[in-house]
Structure formats: structure tokens, C-alpha cells
Write an enzyme that holds these catalytic residues in place. Structure first.
Site, mmCIF file in Angstrom:
data_model
loop_
_atom_site.group_PDB
_atom_site.id
_atom_site.type_symbol
_atom_site.label_atom_id
_atom_site.label_comp_id
_atom_site.label_asym_id
_atom_site.label_seq_id
_atom_site.Cartn_x
_atom_site.Cartn_y
_atom_site.Cartn_z
ATOM 1 N N CYS A 2 37.076 0.098 33.088
ATOM 2 C CA CYS A 2 35.687 0.496 32.918
ATOM 3 C C CYS A 2 35.477 1.711 33.814
ATOM 4 C CB CYS A 2 34.751 -0.616 33.369
ATOM 5 S SG CYS A 2 35.093 -2.179 32.564
ATOM 6 N N ARG A 27 37.046 5.795 29.834
ATOM 7 C CA ARG A 27 37.584 4.581 30.452
ATOM 8 C C ARG A 27 37.110 3.306 29.744
ATOM 9 N NH1 ARG A 27 39.849 5.238 35.204
ATOM 10 N NH2 ARG A 27 39.499 3.029 35.635
ATOM 11 N N TRP A 75 34.674 -1.536 29.172
ATOM 12 C CA TRP A 75 35.705 -1.911 28.196
ATOM 13 C C TRP A 75 35.931 -3.399 28.447
ATOM 14 C CZ3 TRP A 75 40.806 -3.764 28.092
ATOM 15 C CH2 TRP A 75 41.502 -3.543 26.898
ATOM 16 N N ASN A 101 34.901 -2.817 37.905
ATOM 17 C CA ASN A 101 35.986 -2.433 36.975
ATOM 18 C C ASN A 101 37.193 -3.258 37.364
ATOM 19 O OD1 ASN A 101 37.998 -1.112 35.512
ATOM 20 N ND2 ASN A 101 38.198 0.525 37.020
ATOM 21 N N GLY A 102 37.625 -4.155 36.481
ATOM 22 C CA GLY A 102 38.787 -4.984 36.813
ATOM 23 C C GLY A 102 38.627 -6.388 36.260
ATOM 24 N N GLU A 488 56.253 9.133 18.378
ATOM 25 C CA GLU A 488 55.018 9.659 18.958
ATOM 26 C C GLU A 488 54.070 10.152 17.858
ATOM 27 O OE1 GLU A 488 53.506 9.444 21.582
ATOM 28 O OE2 GLU A 488 52.152 11.143 21.709
ATOM 29 N N LYS A 492 50.318 8.679 17.255
ATOM 30 C CA LYS A 492 49.105 9.529 17.247
ATOM 31 C C LYS A 492 48.277 9.256 16.000
ATOM 32 C CE LYS A 492 48.851 10.473 20.486
ATOM 33 N NZ LYS A 492 49.761 10.297 21.562
ATOM 34 N N GLU A 495 46.594 5.698 16.094
ATOM 35 C CA GLU A 495 45.518 5.425 17.030
ATOM 36 C C GLU A 495 44.235 6.172 16.723
ATOM 37 O OE1 GLU A 495 47.743 7.891 20.629
ATOM 38 O OE2 GLU A 495 46.601 6.122 21.119
ATOM 39 N N HIS A 511 68.403 1.337 6.136
ATOM 40 C CA HIS A 511 68.596 -0.065 6.511
ATOM 41 C C HIS A 511 67.312 -0.875 6.332
ATOM 42 C CE1 HIS A 511 72.603 0.849 7.956
ATOM 43 N NE2 HIS A 511 72.094 1.908 8.554
ATOM 44 N N LYS A 610 41.281 4.766 27.773
ATOM 45 C CA LYS A 610 42.215 5.763 28.287
ATOM 46 C C LYS A 610 43.227 5.168 29.247
ATOM 47 C CE LYS A 610 43.895 9.844 28.587
ATOM 48 N NZ LYS A 610 44.763 10.214 27.464
HETATM 49 C C1 F6R Z 1 48.699 7.010 23.386
HETATM 50 C C2 F6R Z 1 48.260 6.633 24.711
HETATM 51 C C3 F6R Z 1 48.791 5.377 25.308
HETATM 52 C C4 F6R Z 1 49.256 5.656 26.743
HETATM 53 C C5 F6R Z 1 49.681 4.349 27.437
HETATM 54 C C6 F6R Z 1 50.223 4.617 28.824
HETATM 55 O O1 F6R Z 1 48.123 8.202 22.971
HETATM 56 O O2 F6R Z 1 47.492 7.315 25.315
HETATM 57 O O3 F6R Z 1 49.816 4.845 24.542
HETATM 58 O O4 F6R Z 1 50.323 6.566 26.689
HETATM 59 O O5 F6R Z 1 48.582 3.496 27.516
HETATM 60 O O6 F6R Z 1 49.276 5.229 29.632
HETATM 61 P P1 F6R Z 1 49.675 5.962 30.962
HETATM 62 O O7 F6R Z 1 50.537 7.114 30.613
HETATM 63 O O8 F6R Z 1 48.384 6.378 31.566
HETATM 64 O O9 F6R Z 1 50.418 4.961 31.804
#
Ligand code: F6R
Length: 615
Positions: A2, A27, A75, A101-102, A488, A492, A495, A511, A610
Site C-alpha cells: 500500500c 503501490r 492493495w 502498509n504490510g 517477457e 507484458k 499483464e 513438443h 508495483k
Molecule cells: C512485470 C512486473 C513484475 C515484477 C515482479 C518483481 O511487469 O513488474 O513481474 O517484475 O513483481 O518485482 P521487483 O523487480 O520489484 O522485485
């Protein structure tokens, strides 16, 4: 998971907190709330939804005056997102008000004890338990707020960054931290509290980052008093001067933070290697690595731990480190590693990769590795983040704040650091010739210019996005260094557009996944000039034979794949180990434009946040 903000001083707290919450929405954004002390009483407004919803509601429901306040963007962890579960939370008397937050893991036990003592609860949250525990201790033991907070936190198991105040003592905010970030901005006769510095950066560059198990009493007219929560030791505040500016954290004319961050890549890749990569002198150096080179050279293996996009950067690193240095590398999902009783020895080196530096699973993997005596090297973006502090040494990526939930510039800057690390180790180990070494340094220095070129294909990518935006599924294929890029690219798309996508090593297609291919299946193939080029061409033929639609990422001027593919996205030439830094770019743009065309919330996709500071 959060965002928290607080203010105490001479200004109106409301606009500062509201703007701060908007900056911290990355967040979490399922509910938001604000509590202000208006000079006599606490005014509180909270709601399910975004900060903009809170802003509308607050106009009608509360007086917006007051020089003391706290705010929260949530969140959800305990309790569904709704008005009641939103923060701030009052204690039963209504005197105390808290944001958190937690997660309080033992909240259920604490709640039962408080219920037995007559406390009642409006919400399902662990946070309401905490504020009442503090109140209970404060009342029964007739203690000041700070002391009661300290005693309460010693009973708590879990993670927290909290801020609270007492209506009877409106010159003070008490904050504490364990496992979630908390920064205190120091102004002139005013203080700010936030999950990161973005809410207060336009008011002050001076900040204290609390360490885990520290709490602070922030009182007007006094210095910030910091203590260790467990042993009550006084800690001298360490005030840092922050380098970030406001422009860095705002959208800078782009429609979305994600697009801004995609376009920032040429400059942030440069920032990442600035002062570290000196091609003309034949030098690459990483401050955090130089004193530990021997450890790396004597390591039996390197284990990379990370999650999500950072894990994909780790996979690219596996190729490049093994290729250049011949040191064995394993890449682990931090969330699996921490729970699978892994074999770790003091001869292992752990590289933890994390943009936020706060990811709970990565942090736990680091702690586990340290317990086994391994040396832990961190690659983080957020300066002062928990992971950057928990690791023995490391390198910052210097990508600047990444606000868009989908990681873009963090990925390419992580790969930049990992490439420099591989080159530095290869040179020290003698596994690369001097001429190759110098050639790679020069090629790496050219990457920002190549990324700029790759970005110029945006309008073409937009056209491709328009053709495929309604597809239900996508397949992404790549080989060698570009297999992680396929993963990757698929991540992208998933998500931010909510379209199902899978990434595969191209040769694995036959396969299993080949069964999915028909005329409605777009297949994105990374088919740049490389060692595997001919093989990828064969894979493309296999897809074509089954009427799949091919969108290929090709090297500039490519003829063979360009003739076979339905659509192509070109990237400049670079040596194969550096290609992920370029092939990623069109895939970021493709997912961005598909998501925009589908009307998705690109910067804040559903169900995501995030930084994932819960398991
Ligand atoms: C994808 C994304 C997540 C982060 C993952 C790790 O776009 O943002 O998959 O890569 O949650 O986050 P960090 O790098 O902050 O440990």
C-alpha cells in the site's frame, strides 16, 4: 503493498497528502483514505476505489483544513476492498488513527484477546487490530503514544510501515517500519512521511529512510527521535540528500507512465553504464563488485533469485554469464527457492534482482542464502530499498522511478548491469580475449542509440496492434538469448491487455504448443540474425504451414524472415548477447498499444501492484 503519506507542519495537509497518494497509487489502488486533524477533531474520509474517488468524496464529507494528516492507498491483503476496510482506521475510543502498509500475521490471536477485553471491530483488517492493541496498552499502562506503539509492535508478527497520531496530542506523528518501506522528509518546521520520497520531493530533498525494526517520533519543533523497536536503543538519524526531481516522477507529456518509461530507455541505459563503462580505456567497473571479484571467481556457482520481469532478466544473465565467464549459473524463482530447501553453500554467490528492492519473496530468498553463508549481491533500482540494504554488496540500475506497473526500463537496465558484470568477470577470469572484451564495451555503449532506432518503429507497431488487438491468445517464441525475451513479451501482454499469452523456446513448440496453432493464433517470433537464425526460420515455416499469423522481430534489412512473416518489426544489428536489449523494445510497444486500444488501464492493470511485499 500500500502507499502511505503523512504530513505535520505549517501548510495545509490535505493537498499534500492527496497529491502524495496519487503519486503512490502504483503501490495499490483498490481503496484510499485520509484523516486530518482540523484543530479540534479528526476528520476522516475513506472509500473503495481510486484516489480520484476519494477526492470527490472528501469534498462533500469532510472539512479539508488542518496541518496534520495521514493518507493511504490500499492493495488489499486482509479483508476485501470496501469502504470499511479502507485505511485510516480509528481505535475504539476514536482518539488514535492509523495507516498501515504490510500484514500482521498474528492479528487473529491479538484480535481475540482484544475482543475478550471488550474491544469491537468494524473492519476485517489486521490494521484495526493493531491500532486497538496500541490503545489498550496506552490506556492500561498510562503510557505515551510512542512507548505504547513500541510495546505493541513487540507483540506483532508480520510486516509493517505505519503512521499514526493521537487527537489529544496533535503535534506528533509516530511511525515504524519492518519489512515495508518508510521515508521521512525533513522540511523547515515541517515533516513528511511516505512509502517513498515522491510525495514530498517538491518540498524537501532531505530524507531519513527508517531501517527495519525502527520507529520514529516526529514532533513539531523537535528533531526526529528514532529508536530500535526491540531493544529501545536510540539511533542517530541519518539524513540523506535525495537526487530525484519532480519531473522524473511525473508523466512528462506521455499518455502513460509506461510509454514514458519505454521512451526513457536510451537515457536510463546510459545512466546505468555512466562512469562504469569506459570503452576507449578498455575498462568496465562496478563499484560494488570490485572488492569482491575474487569471491565471484572462486564461486562454485552463481544462483540468481528474482520474480517476474526481474526473473526474466536473470534468465538473460544466465546465458551471458555462462557464455562469457564459464561460471555455472542457476536462475530460480525466489518464491520457489525460499521454500524448497535448496542446497546453498558458502561457495555460492547469490545475485538478487529486484526493481523495487521490496519484493517479499526475493527478500526471503536473500535471508535464506545469508543463513547458509552465501555471499549475496543485489541488483536493485530503488535506492535505499530493503533488498539493497539486506545484500552484502550490489549495483543500482539507476533507471529512475518506475511508476507503470508493467516493468520496462527496469528490465533493460538490469540486463545492462548484468552484461557489465559478466564482462568484468570474464576479463578478470581471462575467459574473453582482449579484443572481444573491448568490442563488447563499444557495442554496449552503442545500445542507447540502437534503442532510439528501435523506438522509431512505433507507428508500424501501432498498426500491427490494431490488427491483432482482438486476438484471444498469443504465442511468443525465441531461442537462446531471446528465449527470455519471448517470456517477457508474453508477460507484458498478459499483464496490461489481459490477453492470454505464452512464451516458449522456439524449438519447444513442436513438443506441444504447435497444437494450438491455427489461423486465429498470432505468433510473435524473435527472429534476429543470430546463431539460431536458420533454425528459427524453420520454426516459422512450421507455423506458416499451420496457418498461424507471424509477427516477427527481425534484424534491420532482413529479407528471408521478412518475406515469410505477416508483419515485421525491425531492430538494429548488435552482437547476439546484447540483442535482448533491443528485441524487447518492439514487444513492449506492441503490448502497450494493444492495451491502449482495448481501453485497459495501462499503468495500473487490474489485480496487480508495483511492488509485491506479500508472499
Ligand atoms: C512485470 C512486473 C513484475 C515484477 C515482479 C518483481 O511487469 O513488474 O513481474 O517484475 O513483481 O518485482 P521487483 O523487480 O520489484 O522485485
Amino acid at each position: 503493498m500500500c502507499g502511505i503519506v503523512g504530513y505535520i507542519g505549517k501548510r495545509d495537509a490535505y493537498p499534500i497528502i492527496l497529491k502524495g497518494l496519487k503519486r503512490l497509487e502504483y503501490r495499490g489502488y483498490d481503496s484510499a483514505g485520509i484523516a486530518l486533524f482540523d484543530g479540534k477533531d479528526i476528520q476522516l474520509c475513506k472509500t473503495k476505489g481510486k484516489v480520484a474517488t476519494l477526492e470527490e468524496k472528501a469534498k462533500n464529507e469532510m472539512s479539508l483544513v488542518g496541518n496534520l494528516g495521514i493518507g493511504h492507498t490500499r492493495w488489499a491483503t486482509h479483508g476485501v476492498p470496501n469502504d470499511v476496510n479502507s485505511h485510516p482506521h480509528y481505535s475504539n475510543s476514536g482518539d488514535l488513527v492509523i495507516i498501515h502498509n504490510g500484514i500482521i500475521e498474528n492479528y487473529d490471536t491479538l484480535k481475540k484477546e482484544l475482543i475478550n477485553r471488550g474491544y469491537t471491530f468494524k473492519s476485517d483488517t489486521d490494521t484495526e487490530v493493531l491500532v486497538n492493541l496500541i490503545e489498550d496498552i496506552q490506556k492500561n499502562q498510562k503510557l505515551k503514544l510512542g512507548k505504547a506503539v513500541q510495546i505493541a509492535l513487540n507483540q506483532v508478527v508480520g510486516a509493517y510501515a505505519i503512521a499514526l497520531f493521537d487527537r489529544k496530542k496533535p503535534d506528533e506523528i509516530v511511525v515504524a517500519k519492518l519489512g515495508s518501506p518508510l521515508a521521512i522528509g525533513i522540511g523547515e518546521d515541517e515533516f513528511f512521511v511516505a512509502s517513498d520520497a515522491s510525495p514530498f520531493i517538491e518540498f524537501t530533498n532531505n530524507a531519513i529512510y527508517l531501517e527495519d525494526e525502527e520507529m520514529a517520533i516526529i514532533r513539531l519543533g523537535r528533531d526526529v527521535k528514532i529508536r530500535k523497536i526491540k531493544d529501545d536503543k536510540v539511533v542517530a538519524p541519518y539524513i540523506q540528500e535525495l537526487q530525484m526531481n519532480l519531473e522524473q516522477i511525473e508523466k512528462g507529456g506521455y499518455d502513460h507512465f509506461m510509454l514514458k518509461e519505454i521512451y526513457e530507455q536510451p537515457s536510463v541505459i546510459k545512466d546505468t553504464y555512466r562512469g562504469r563503462l569506459l570503452p576507449d580505456e578498455g575498462i568496465v567497473r562496478l563499484g560494488g563488485l570490485e572488492n569482491h571479484i575474487e569471491k565471484f571467481l572462486n564461486a562454485e556457482r552463481i544462483i540468481i533469485v528474482a520474480c517476474g520481469t526481474s526473473w526474466h532478466a536473470g534468465l538473460v544473465a544466465e546465458y551471458i554469464i555462462e557464455d562469457f565467464t564459464r561460471i555455472p549459473v542457476e536462475v530460480e524463482y525466489a518464491s520457489e527457492f525460499r521454500y524448497r530447501n535448496p542446497i546453498i553453500s558458502s561457495k555460492d554467490i547469490i545475485i538478487a534482482i529486484s526493481q523495487s528492492g521490496e519484493t517479499a519473496d526475493t527478500l526471503a530468498a536473500i535471508k535464506l542464502a545469508k543463513q547458509h553463508g552465501a555471499f549475496v549481491y543485489g541488483i536493485c533500482n530503488v535506492v535505499g530499498s530493503t533488498i539493497s540494504r539486506e545484500t552484502h554488496s550490489g549495483t543500482y540500475t539507476h533507471a529512475g522511478p518506475e511508476i507503470g506497473v508493467a516493468s520496462t526500463k527496469a528490465f533493460t537496465t538490469q540486463i545492462t548491469v548484468l552484461t557489465m558484470l559478466a564482462l568484468r568477470l570474464a576479463k578478470a577470469k581471462g575467459t574473453i580475449s582482449h579484443s572481444d572484451f573491448v568490442r563488447y564495451l563499444h557495442e554496449l555503449a552503442l545500445i542507447p542509440t540502437h534503442v532510439e532506432e528501435a523506438l522509431k518503429t512505433e507507428s508500424k507497431i501501432k498498426e500491427i496492434a490494431a490488427v491483432f488487438k482482438d486476438a484471444r491468445n498469443f504465442l511468443y517464441l525465441g531461442r537462446g538469448y531471446n528465449f527470455p525475451v519471448a517470456l517477457e513479451g508474453a508477460l507484458k501482454l498478459k499483464e496490461i491487455s489481459y490477453i492470454h499469452a505464452e512464451g516458449y523456446p522456439a524449438a519447444e513448440m513442436k513438443h506441444g504448443p504447435i497444437a494450438l496453432i491455427d489461423e486465429s493464433m498470432p505468433v510473435v517470433v524473435v527472429a534476429i540474425k543470430s546463431e539460431h537464425y536458420e533454425k528459427v526460420v524453420s520454426n516459422i515455416q512450421e507455423i506458416k504451414a499451420r496457418k498461424g499469423k507471424i509477427i516477427a522481430v527481425v534484424s534491420e534489412g532482413d529479407k528471408v524472415v521478412s518475406e515469410m512473416a505477416d508483419y515485421v518489426m525491425e531492430v538494429p544489428h548488435t552482437p547476439e548477447p546484447l540483442t535482448p536489449l533491443l528485441t524487447t523494445i518492439p514487444l513492449q510497444l506492441l503490448s502497450y498499444h494493444i492495451a491502449v486500444m482495448l481501453g485497459r488501464n495501462v499503468d495500473q492493470p487490474r489485480n496487480l501492484a508495483k511492488s509485491v511485499t506479500v508472499e
